[in-house]
Design an enzyme around this catalytic site. Structure first.
Site, short mmCIF file in Angstrom:
data_model
loop_
_atom_site.label_atom_id
_atom_site.label_comp_id
_atom_site.label_asym_id
_atom_site.label_seq_id
_atom_site.Cartn_x
_atom_site.Cartn_y
_atom_site.Cartn_z
N GLY A 138 0.81 -1.19 0.00
CA GLY A 138 0.00 0.00 0.00
C GLY A 138 0.85 1.25 0.00
O GLY A 138 2.06 1.18 0.17
N GLY A 139 0.21 2.40 -0.20
CA GLY A 139 0.93 3.65 -0.24
C GLY A 139 1.49 4.08 1.11
O GLY A 139 2.52 4.72 1.18
N GLY B 96 1.89 1.86 3.87
CA GLY B 96 2.51 0.80 4.65
C GLY B 96 2.72 -0.46 3.85
O GLY B 96 2.34 -0.55 2.69
N LYS C 15 -1.38 -4.65 7.85
CA LYS C 15 -0.69 -3.52 7.23
C LYS C 15 0.03 -2.76 8.33
O LYS C 15 -0.58 -2.36 9.32
CB LYS C 15 -1.69 -2.62 6.52
CG LYS C 15 -1.07 -1.48 5.74
CD LYS C 15 -2.16 -0.74 4.95
CE LYS C 15 -1.60 0.33 4.04
NZ LYS C 15 -2.68 0.97 3.27
N ASP D 207 -8.76 7.74 -4.09
CA ASP D 207 -7.66 7.12 -4.85
C ASP D 207 -8.16 5.84 -5.49
O ASP D 207 -7.48 4.81 -5.47
CB ASP D 207 -6.44 6.86 -3.97
CG ASP D 207 -5.17 6.64 -4.80
OD1 ASP D 207 -5.11 7.12 -5.96
OD2 ASP D 207 -4.24 6.01 -4.28
#
Length: 175
Positions: free
Chosen positions: A1-2, A4, A21, A116
Site C-alpha cells: 500500500g501507499g 505501509g 498492514k 484514490d
C-alpha cells in the site's frame, strides 16, 4: 500500500488468515502519517458492504508502529487482470462498474470518499461462490469530520494518483 507494507498473517487462536498492514518505518515519526493511517482504519471500518475490505483490528505494535488488520483478500487486482486479459466485454465491464458503484454508494452514505480509486486498489477476490469485487486502500480517503474534529487535508491539497483524478481535483479545487 501507499502508507505501509502488507503482510499475510494467521490469527493463532482463531486459525483465520488475515492481512496486516504496518506503517512504513520512515513514516512512524510523522504525526500526519500516523493520523492518516488511523483515518484509513476508521474510514474502511465505517463501511459495511461486501465490496469493501473488512477491517478487523487496529493497534500499535511493541515497536510503536501502528498496524491495521484486515480480511485477507485473495485474487488479482483489476489492474493485473486488465494487463493480462485486455479490455473486458460489455457484460463483465457493466458488472464491475455496478459493483464499484454499489460499494461507493454505501461508502458515501457513511461519509467516506475514497479519493484514490484506481485498478490497483480494486481486487477481483476469489471466493467459493465466485468472484467478488473488493475495494481496498482508504489511506487518503476523505471522511466527514467527526467528534475528534481532525481534518487531515487543507484546501489545495492534491492527494491521489493523477491519472485517475478529476480535472478539478488536479487543480486543487476539491478537498
Amino acid at each position: 500500500g501507499g502508507a505501509g507494507i502488507v503482510h499475510r498473517a494467521m490469527h493463532e487462536s482463531l486459525q483465520r488468515e488475515a492481512a496486516v498492514k504496518l506503517l512504513y518505518d520512515q513514516a512512524i515519526g510523522r504525526a500526519e502519517s500516523r493520523a492518516r493511517f488511523l483515518r484509513e482504519a476508521r474510514a474502511a471500518s465505517r463501511i459495511d458492504h461486501p465490496g469493501v475490505v473488512r477491517v478487523l483490528d487496529y493497534g500499535t505494535a511493541e515497536d510503536g508502529r501502528p498496524y491495521l488488520v484486515m480480511e485477507k483478500v485473495t485474487g488479482p487486482t483489476l489492474r493485473s487482470t486488465l494487463d493480462e486479459q485486455g479490455p473486458f466485454g460489455p457484460l463483465r465491464a457493466a458488472w464491475i462498474g455496478a459493483e464499484i458503484a454499489a460499494a461507493l454508494d454505501v461508502a458515501h452514505a457513511a461519509g467516506v470518499v475514497h479519493r484514490d480509486l484506481k485498478p490497483e486498489n480494486i481486487f477481483l477476490a476469489r471466493r467459493a461462490e465466485g468472484t467478488v469485487l473488493k475495494i481496498l486502500d482508504f489511506g487518503i480517503s476523505k471522511v466527514d469530520v467527526g467528534a475528534d474534529g481532525v481534518r487531515l487535508t487543507r484546501a489545495g491539497d492534491i492527494l491521489g494518483t493523477p491519472q485517475y483524478m478529476s480535472p478539478e481535483h488536479t487543480q486543487g479545487d476539491v478537498t
